[in-house]
Design an enzyme around this catalytic site. Structure first.
Site, PDB file in Angstrom:
ATOM      1  N   LYS A   7       0.883  -1.175   0.000  1.00 35.42           N
ATOM      2  CA  LYS A   7       0.000   0.000   0.000  1.00 35.42           C
ATOM      3  C   LYS A   7       0.919   1.223   0.000  1.00 35.42           C
ATOM      4  CE  LYS A   7      -4.133   1.826   2.280  1.00 35.42           C
ATOM      5  NZ  LYS A   7      -4.969   2.070   1.123  1.00 35.42           N
TER       6      LYS A   7
HETATM    7  C1  LIG Z   1      -6.361   0.185  -4.127  1.00 35.74           C
HETATM    8  C2  LIG Z   1      -7.136  -0.390  -2.988  1.00 35.74           C
HETATM    9  N1  LIG Z   1      -7.704  -1.598  -3.143  1.00 35.74           N
HETATM   10  C3  LIG Z   1      -8.404  -2.163  -2.134  1.00 35.74           C
HETATM   11  C4  LIG Z   1      -8.576  -1.526  -0.937  1.00 35.74           C
HETATM   12  C5  LIG Z   1      -9.350  -2.185   0.161  1.00 35.74           C
HETATM   13  O1  LIG Z   1      -8.488  -2.653   1.154  1.00 35.74           O
HETATM   14  P1  LIG Z   1      -8.949  -2.725   2.687  1.00 35.74           P
HETATM   15  O2  LIG Z   1     -10.174  -3.556   2.710  1.00 35.74           O
HETATM   16  O3  LIG Z   1      -7.806  -3.355   3.385  1.00 35.74           O
HETATM   17  O4  LIG Z   1      -9.197  -1.334   3.106  1.00 35.74           O
HETATM   18  C6  LIG Z   1      -7.999  -0.267  -0.730  1.00 35.74           C
HETATM   19  C7  LIG Z   1      -8.121   0.429   0.538  1.00 35.74           C
HETATM   20  O5  LIG Z   1      -7.228   0.409   1.340  1.00 35.74           O
HETATM   21  C8  LIG Z   1      -7.255   0.304  -1.782  1.00 35.74           C
HETATM   22  O6  LIG Z   1      -6.702   1.509  -1.638  1.00 35.74           O
END
Ligand SMILES: Cc1ncc(COP(=O)(O)O)c(C=O)c1O
Length: 314
Positions: A159
């Protein structure tokens, strides 16, 4: 973002005023996006504020940093404890928590290894990401003309701030064209994810989501929904999804910390199912929201209650 001057930010082990949480523009992160971060929700429950899947978010932050050769000077336990302390210090009932770890002020040049690592933990009160109505009515989305980052370009499992330049292009294009969100395809042309959400579809009673190899972030809400869907007796399949499968799906929905479980009612102006949240989406959404708000038993240990002592690793 609702903040006030009394709000505290955790910086490298100390609490500082919100207004003092600043960086120099010559910091490595400003030119080179050398930042890894997280987004975590802390829900209001009858037992006080509770952070959702703190351990998994902390693990993902540490893993994101590892991919970028960034060794954090704090253990996972220390970081988790600091987030609990942050919620306590700011005396909030519920909030969004944003940990950021980045390369700070020092050398100017691409090589990041000599720059200091800065860690900040922020928290603020936050509502529904895609709008209050979105969770109930569903949203209209489009397939983006922008592709999701390809394998071996920027690592999708991290991330990382840099990934969100791609996400911004997807989001801005969608908003400009009158949609709430855009869905990107991966470099092979298969469905990847939304600009900040993972994606699920329901077809003939099966719960389907693109695999991690489709350049998706390993979403923690995605993982939670897969667990709940299995618990509810549905077959859950991770497999390649073609664009047109979304058009003919019975139900489609987003998952994410921000979006929670948001139904999708149309894709490219093609109505999905009956154009309203489908029954399986609704069941999953109800169960998810009941757990995170502490209304149903937390059988998977997903909530860290901030009013109570923290257990190891959470
Ligand atoms: C690109 C992306 N995909 C998916 C998610 C969903 O991830 P999570 O459920 O861990 O928030 C997020 C959010 O963090 C994101 O930024």
């Amino acid at each position: 973002m609702a903040v006030n001057n009394y709000q505290k930010v955790w910086h490298n082990g100390k609490f500082i005023p919100w207004a003092d949480a600043t960086v120099h523009v010559a910091s490595h992160v400003v030119s080179y996006a050398s930042c890894l971060f997280e987004g975590i929700r802390c829900y209001e429950t009858r037992q006080g504020p509770a952070i959702f899947r703190l351990k998994e978010h902390t693990d993902r932050l540490v893993n994101s940093c590892k991919i970028y050769r960034m060794e954090l000077p704090y253990t996972r336990e220390q970081l988790s404890q600091a987030m609990v302390d942050l919620v306590r210090v700011n005396n909030v009932k519920h909030c969004y928590i944003r940990p950021v770890a980045f390369r700070g002020y020092g050398e100017v040049g691409v090589n990041p290894l000599k720059n200091p690592i800065e860690i900040y933990l922020l928290a603020w009160e936050w509502g529904k990401y895609l709008g209050d109505e979105a969770l109930r009515q569903g949203v209209d989305v489009c397939i983006s003309s922008w592709q999701r980052i390809a394998p071996n370009t920027l690592p999708a499992m991290a991330k990382a701030s840099a990934n969100y330049m791609n996400a911004q292009l997807i989001k801005m294009e969608a908003l400009t064209n009158g949609y709430v969100e855009g869905i990107s395809l991966d470099s092979a042309g298969h469905v990847s994810e939304g600009s900040g959400e993972n994606l699920f579809l329901i077809r003939e009673g099966k719960v389907i989501t693109p695999p991690l190899s489709a350049s998706v972030l390993p979403g923690i809400t995605r993982d939670s929904v897969m667990t709940l869907a299995q618990e509810m007796g549905y077959t859950v399949i991770e497999k390649e999804v073609s664009r047109e499968m979304l058009y003919i799906a019975d139900e489609v929905f987003f998952t994410g910390t921000a979006a929670e479980i948001t139904p999708i009612r149309s894709v490219d102006r093609i109505i999905v199912g009956k154009g309203q949240p489908g029954p399986i989406t609704q069941k999953l959404q109800e169960r998810f929201l009941a757990i995170v708000q502490g209304l149903e038993e937390d059988k998977y240990g997903w909530l860290t209650l901030c009013a109570q002592p923290v257990t190891a690793g959470r």
